[in-house]
Enzyme design. Structure first.
Site, PDB file in Angstrom:
ATOM      1  N   TYR A  20       1.164  -0.865  -0.389  1.00  0.00           N
ATOM      2  CA  TYR A  20      -0.171   0.139   0.168  1.00  0.00           C
ATOM      3  C   TYR A  20       0.817   0.784  -0.194  1.00  0.00           C
ATOM      4  O   TYR A  20       0.527   1.600  -0.691  1.00  0.00           O
ATOM      5  CB  TYR A  20      -1.100   0.003   0.605  1.00  0.00           C
ATOM      6  CG  TYR A  20      -1.623  -1.046   1.071  1.00  0.00           C
ATOM      7  CD1 TYR A  20      -3.107  -1.821   0.622  1.00  0.00           C
ATOM      8  CD2 TYR A  20      -1.802  -2.729   2.110  1.00  0.00           C
ATOM      9  CE1 TYR A  20      -3.744  -1.716   1.047  1.00  0.00           C
ATOM     10  CE2 TYR A  20      -2.169  -3.327   1.866  1.00  0.00           C
ATOM     11  CZ  TYR A  20      -3.668  -3.182   1.296  1.00  0.00           C
ATOM     12  OH  TYR A  20      -4.198  -4.315   1.738  1.00  0.00           O
ATOM     13  N   ASN A  29       2.326  10.891  -2.400  1.00  0.00           N
ATOM     14  CA  ASN A  29       2.366  10.464  -0.385  1.00  0.00           C
ATOM     15  C   ASN A  29       2.501  10.226  -0.148  1.00  0.00           C
ATOM     16  O   ASN A  29       1.225   8.612   0.049  1.00  0.00           O
ATOM     17  CB  ASN A  29       0.993  11.903  -0.860  1.00  0.00           C
ATOM     18  CG  ASN A  29       1.109  12.262   1.093  1.00  0.00           C
ATOM     19  OD1 ASN A  29       2.053  11.109   1.921  1.00  0.00           O
ATOM     20  ND2 ASN A  29       0.257  12.373   1.532  1.00  0.00           N
ATOM     21  N   ARG A  34      -3.063   4.447   3.177  1.00  0.00           N
ATOM     22  CA  ARG A  34      -4.389   4.178   4.146  1.00  0.00           C
ATOM     23  C   ARG A  34      -6.493   4.722   3.072  1.00  0.00           C
ATOM     24  O   ARG A  34      -6.836   3.500   2.741  1.00  0.00           O
ATOM     25  CB  ARG A  34      -5.032   4.616   5.288  1.00  0.00           C
ATOM     26  CG  ARG A  34      -5.872   4.610   6.366  1.00  0.00           C
ATOM     27  CD  ARG A  34      -5.819   5.086   7.447  1.00  0.00           C
ATOM     28  NE  ARG A  34      -6.303   5.048   8.502  1.00  0.00           N
ATOM     29  CZ  ARG A  34      -6.288   5.011   9.935  1.00  0.00           C
ATOM     30  NH1 ARG A  34      -5.724   6.035  10.193  1.00  0.00           N
ATOM     31  NH2 ARG A  34      -6.861   5.076  11.117  1.00  0.00           N
ATOM     32  N   CYS A  51      -6.157  -6.856  -6.739  1.00  0.00           N
ATOM     33  CA  CYS A  51      -6.064  -6.541  -6.671  1.00  0.00           C
ATOM     34  C   CYS A  51      -5.821  -7.095  -4.907  1.00  0.00           C
ATOM     35  O   CYS A  51      -5.025  -6.798  -3.943  1.00  0.00           O
ATOM     36  CB  CYS A  51      -7.478  -5.056  -5.449  1.00  0.00           C
ATOM     37  SG  CYS A  51      -8.687  -6.903  -5.348  1.00  0.00           S
TER      38      CYS A  51
END
Length: 103
Positions: A20, A29, A34, A51
DNA sequence: TAGATGACTCACA
DNA sequence: ATGTGAGCCATCT
Protein backbone atom coordinates in the site's frame (compact mmCIF):
# COMPACT_ATOMS: atom_id res chain seq x y z
CA UNK A 1 -7.01 9.46 -7.68
CA UNK A 2 -9.00 6.28 -7.55
CA UNK A 3 -8.37 5.78 -11.22
CA UNK A 4 -4.65 6.21 -10.78
CA UNK A 5 -4.69 3.41 -8.24
CA UNK A 6 -6.48 1.13 -10.64
CA UNK A 7 -4.11 1.91 -13.45
CA UNK A 8 -1.20 1.23 -11.19
CA UNK A 9 -2.68 -2.10 -10.21
CA UNK A 10 -2.95 -3.11 -13.82
CA UNK A 11 0.64 -2.08 -14.36
CA UNK A 12 1.93 -4.52 -11.79
CA UNK A 13 4.15 -7.04 -13.55
CA UNK A 14 3.00 -10.62 -13.60
CA UNK A 15 4.28 -12.54 -10.61
CA UNK A 16 4.88 -9.45 -8.50
CA UNK A 17 3.17 -7.73 -5.59
CA UNK A 18 3.21 -4.19 -4.22
CA UNK A 19 2.57 -2.65 -0.84
CA UNK A 20 0.00 0.00 0.00
CA UNK A 21 2.83 2.29 0.91
CA UNK A 22 4.49 1.90 -2.45
CA UNK A 23 1.31 2.66 -4.30
CA UNK A 24 0.79 5.66 -2.07
CA UNK A 25 4.32 6.85 -2.70
CA UNK A 26 3.81 6.42 -6.41
CA UNK A 27 0.73 8.60 -6.15
CA UNK A 28 2.88 11.29 -4.63
CA UNK A 29 2.24 10.91 -0.91
CA UNK A 30 3.42 7.90 1.14
CA UNK A 31 0.71 8.62 3.68
CA UNK A 32 -2.02 7.76 1.29
CA UNK A 33 -1.55 4.11 2.11
CA UNK A 34 -4.79 4.11 4.02
CA UNK A 35 -6.64 5.72 1.18
CA UNK A 36 -5.29 3.06 -1.14
CA UNK A 37 -6.76 0.43 1.12
CA UNK A 38 -10.05 2.28 1.12
CA UNK A 39 -10.17 2.39 -2.63
CA UNK A 40 -9.48 -1.29 -2.98
CA UNK A 41 -12.10 -2.03 -0.37
CA UNK A 42 -14.67 -0.01 -2.24
CA UNK A 43 -13.41 -1.40 -5.50
CA UNK A 44 -16.50 -1.78 -7.65
CA UNK A 45 -14.77 -4.15 -10.03
CA UNK A 46 -13.24 -6.77 -7.82
CA UNK A 47 -12.52 -9.17 -10.63
CA UNK A 48 -11.27 -6.48 -12.92
CA UNK A 49 -8.21 -5.35 -11.05
CA UNK A 50 -5.45 -7.46 -9.49
CA UNK A 51 -6.19 -6.19 -6.03
CA UNK A 52 -4.90 -9.45 -4.64
CA UNK A 53 -1.41 -8.28 -5.53
CA UNK A 54 -1.57 -5.62 -2.89
CA UNK A 55 -0.21 -6.44 0.54
CA UNK A 56 0.81 -4.42 3.53
CA UNK A 57 4.37 -3.41 4.22
CA UNK A 58 5.21 -6.74 5.84
CA UNK A 59 3.92 -8.71 2.91
CA UNK A 60 0.85 -9.79 4.84
CA UNK A 61 -2.20 -10.52 2.74
CA UNK A 62 -5.25 -8.35 3.29
CA UNK A 63 -6.98 -9.58 6.42
CA UNK A 64 -10.33 -8.25 5.26
CA UNK A 65 -10.05 -9.34 1.71
CA UNK A 66 -13.56 -9.04 0.32
CA UNK A 67 -13.52 -11.68 -2.37
CA UNK A 68 -13.36 -15.18 -1.01
CA UNK A 69 -11.11 -14.41 1.91
CA UNK A 70 -7.42 -15.06 2.34
CA UNK A 71 -7.68 -18.44 0.69
CA UNK A 72 -8.84 -16.92 -2.58
CA UNK A 73 -6.17 -14.28 -2.45
CA UNK A 74 -3.49 -16.82 -1.68
CA UNK A 75 -4.68 -19.02 -4.50
CA UNK A 76 -4.44 -16.17 -6.99
CA UNK A 77 -0.99 -15.18 -5.82
CA UNK A 78 0.33 -18.70 -6.02
CA UNK A 79 -1.20 -19.04 -9.42
CA UNK A 80 1.19 -16.30 -10.51
CA UNK A 81 4.11 -18.10 -9.01
CA UNK A 82 4.18 -16.11 -5.81
CA UNK A 83 4.96 -18.19 -2.75
CA UNK A 84 2.61 -17.47 0.13
CA UNK A 85 3.90 -18.62 3.49
CA UNK A 86 1.89 -18.24 6.65
CA UNK A 87 -0.38 -15.68 5.08
CA UNK A 88 2.40 -13.57 3.70
CA UNK A 89 4.69 -13.20 0.75
CA UNK A 90 8.40 -12.54 0.56
CA UNK A 91 8.56 -8.90 -0.50
CA UNK A 92 12.28 -9.25 -1.01
CA UNK A 93 11.64 -11.60 -3.90
CA UNK A 94 8.17 -10.79 -5.15
CA UNK A 95 7.92 -7.13 -4.22
CA UNK A 96 7.84 -4.64 -7.03
CA UNK A 97 9.04 -1.04 -7.02
CA UNK A 98 6.56 1.07 -9.01
CA UNK A 99 8.06 3.76 -11.23
CA UNK A 100 8.06 6.86 -8.98
CA UNK A 101 7.03 9.25 -11.71
CA UNK A 102 4.50 7.05 -13.45
CA UNK A 103 0.76 7.64 -13.32
C1' DT B 1 -20.51 21.33 3.79
C1' DA B 2 -19.09 18.89 7.84
C1' DG B 3 -18.32 14.58 10.14
C1' DA B 4 -17.22 9.67 10.19
C1' DT B 5 -14.63 5.83 8.22
C1' DG B 6 -10.73 2.63 7.29
C1' DA B 7 -7.60 -3.46 2.55
C1' DC B 8 -2.24 1.44 6.59
C1' DT B 9 1.96 2.79 9.06
C1' DC B 10 4.76 4.29 12.59
C1' DA B 11 6.27 4.92 17.44
C1' DC B 12 6.55 3.31 21.92
C1' DA B 13 5.89 0.27 26.15
C1' DA C 1 8.17 -10.21 19.63
C1' DT C 2 3.37 -8.47 20.55
C1' DG C 3 -0.15 -4.82 21.78
C1' DT C 4 -1.80 -0.29 21.97
C1' DG C 5 -2.43 4.41 20.46
C1' DA C 6 -2.15 8.14 17.31
C1' DG C 7 -1.54 10.45 12.61
C1' DC C 8 -2.96 10.39 7.91
C1' DC C 9 -6.33 11.88 3.98
C1' DA C 10 -9.49 10.51 -0.12
C1' DT C 11 -14.22 8.72 0.03
C1' DC C 12 -18.76 8.08 1.70
C1' DT C 13 -22.93 9.65 4.24
Amino acid sequence: MEERVYRLLMAIPHGRVVTYGQIAACLGNPRLSRVVGNILHKNPDGDRYPCYKVVDRHGCLAAHYAFGGLEAQRARLEREGIAVEDGRVDLGRFGWCPPPDAF
